[in-house]
Design a protein around this motif. Structure first.
Motif: not given
Length: 539
Positions: A1-26
């Motif tokens: 993940m890039t460190q945007y100069k304006d990090n509002f969006a990244q700062k307010h993302l939910p933590s990984q433990k609150l995000q769903p499981d992702y499946i990238y099979d294929g």
């Protein structure tokens, strides 16, 4: 993940433990870490010699990929050179569907910004909520929609740049673009950088901010289109959903460009204009809502739509009668699907090969689903329960930990819909979670009542909600729009009730019927049931 100069969006993302499981099979879902989605969707057409291929048509204009590429690069220069955009800034677009909207969308991502696209019908207060929630610093506004934008008051908004979506005059953006270089070095974003904030459509109250990565934009192009559309470079896409709605963004920009096809954009897509576009420009793929198909079926006999090969419906449940009427008139099967702004696009759908009339379909390539009870336990065949989904995309609310915990549970996205799964693995819509009506001990799904009512020859549209009732717990209340509105009266309501009891289980009949001139809807065509409940409460 890039460190945007304006990090509002990244700062307010939910933590990984609150995000769903992702499946990238294929293999299709394996993407490089360094990724700006614009390169695949737009720039590669130039690099690989397809610049003269048509990208966008309207009734007045035709742009090839070279035109779109050069204008996007010039606008990106405006953002960086003149407007002081820094990476991670949120940039709003206020416009109907037109080529300049698309050029601005790509330019924002080229410059390292985050797109916040909106619907043309939004008003001052709604825009203020979005701007303050996302701390939007820049906005591009079609000059024809400038009035509401000019009234917006926000401490965050620094620049509002007008443009001409008709391309017949000169606004501020066109002046700034003049003499700007037609080449731009794209911002070096990462696959997991946020590039898009989508506000939920507001069918249940205040909208929430959903966020999506650069890789999400490309991943969905490998899912639904391959499953249901089998796009070809010669395809021409069109439809009615606004580009500010992720259903429209995918169907009218991302999917066609990903496969080297073109799109036909209509600013005010009435049924007549949709049919005219199909006839005159040989459109082959159409995206629209069930309410539009209902009207289209009554007018299609006057047009030649022989070029049309795929018809997609989403945004609202597809009634079986609408499917039947369209098929009877055209011989074309409507491909139904369910998606969510939180998931970016469709995750369960039908296709030409996998279709049961009346069902939504099966989980598409890239997703899996199940039906669960209130505790998250998987339910058996044909047992109605909560729809749980996971796959290549998932819910990432910004700055809403409370809502994130509601939507994502045990690694699964809970969409708020009640479904059942049959013995063949097809998913059938039962109700929105808050649309199940429990009356005198009976579970009555609003969609079931609506499906019966729509078979009445005098009913143009209807929506059903539950009203609190001291004796029965809830009453079934139907809001009805008649073809002939002069018939609306108490006596006629009773005749509809009697007709219903002759055509369906009597316990489901609407004990309250209220006639309306029109149903309240979002700009994407979804019925705003919370407004109907508010109307009921006042009465």
């Amino acid at each position: 993940m890039t460190q945007y100069k304006d990090n509002f969006a990244q700062k307010h993302l939910p933590s990984q433990k609150l995000q769903p499981d992702y499946i990238y099979d294929g293999e299709e879902f394996q993407l490089p870490e360094d990724l700006n989605c614009v390169e695949k969707l737009l720039d590669n057409h130039i690099k690989e010699g397809r610049g003269q291929n048509i990208a966008i048509r309207t009734f007045e204009k035709t742009w090839n990929f070279q035109d779109l590429y050069e204008k996007s690069n010039q606008i990106a220069h405006v953002l960086v050179d003149d407007l002081g955009l820094i990476s991670g800034n949120r940039v709003l677009i206020r416009s109907a569907n037109n080529p300049m909207f698309v050029a601005i969308w790509f330019a924002i991502l080229k410059a390292g910004g985050i797109v916040v696209a909106t619907m043309p019908l939004l008003r001052e207060k709604e825009l203020e909520v979005m701007i303050d929630s996302a701390e939007i610093s820049h906005a591009f506004c079609d000059y024809r929609l400038e009035e509401a934008m000019a009234s917006v008051k926000s401490q965050f908004l620094r620049q509002v740049i007008t443009f001409d979506g008709t391309e017949t005059s000169t606004s501020k953006l066109e002046v700034l673009m003049h003499n700007k270089p037609k080449y731009f070095t794209n911002f070096p974003s990462k696959a997991n950088d946020i590039c898009l904030i989508g506000f939920t459509s507001g069918t249940t109250g205040n909208p929430k901010m959903t966020s999506h990565y650069h890789k999400d934009i490309l991943l969905i192009c490998e899912a639904f289109p391959k499953y249901a559309l089998q796009p070809k470079p010669e395809d021409i896409f069109t439809g009615s959903p606004p580009l500010g709605f992720t259903f429209g963004l995918g169907g009218l920009v991302l999917f066609p460009f990903y496969y080297g096809a073109s799109t036909f954009l209509i600013e005010k897509p009435s049924p007549e204009l949709l049919l005219k576009a199909i006839q005159e420009h040989k459109v082959s793929v159409m995206f629209t809502a069930p309410t539009a198909y209902r009207v289209l079926a009554t007018k299609v006999a006057d047009f030649d739509i022989s070029s049309l090969r795929r018809c997609v419906s989403a945004g609202e449940t597809l009634p079986e009668k609408v499917w039947d009427d369209w098929f009877d008139e055209t011989g074309l099967k409507i491909i139904d699907g369910i998606g969510a702004t939180e998931m970016l696009h469709i995750f369960i759908a039908s296709s030409e090969e996998n279709m049961k009339k009346g069902s939504t379909g099966k989980p598409i390539f890239g997703y899996e689903a199940k039906i669960v009870d209130k505790k998250g336990n998987e339910l058996g065949t044909n047992e109605p329960g909560k729809l749980a989904v996971r796959g290549i995309t998932g819910c990432k609310y910004l700055n809403r930990t409370d809502k994130q915990k509601e939507y994502v549970q045990n690694g699964w996205n809970l969409t708020g819909d009640i479904f059942r799964k049959d013995e063949d693995g097809y998913y059938w819509f039962v109700a929105r979670g808050d649309d199940m009506i429990i009356s005198s001990g009976y579970n009555i799904a609003a969609i079931e009542v609506e499906s019966v009512l729509l078979k009445h020859e005098d009913i143009a549209e209807c929506a059903v909600v539950g009203l609190p009732d001291e004796n029965r717990g809830m009453l079934v209340c139907a809001f009805i729009v008649l073809n002939d509105k002069s018939k609306a009266c108490e006596e006629y309501a009773k005749s509809i009730q009697n007709w219903f009891k002759e055509n369906a289980a009597p316990y489901k009949y609407p004990r309250e019927i209220r006639f309306l001139e029109m149903l309240p809807k979002t700009e994407t065509g979804k019925i705003q049931r919370f407004k109907l409940k508010a109307i009921s409460a006042k009465n």
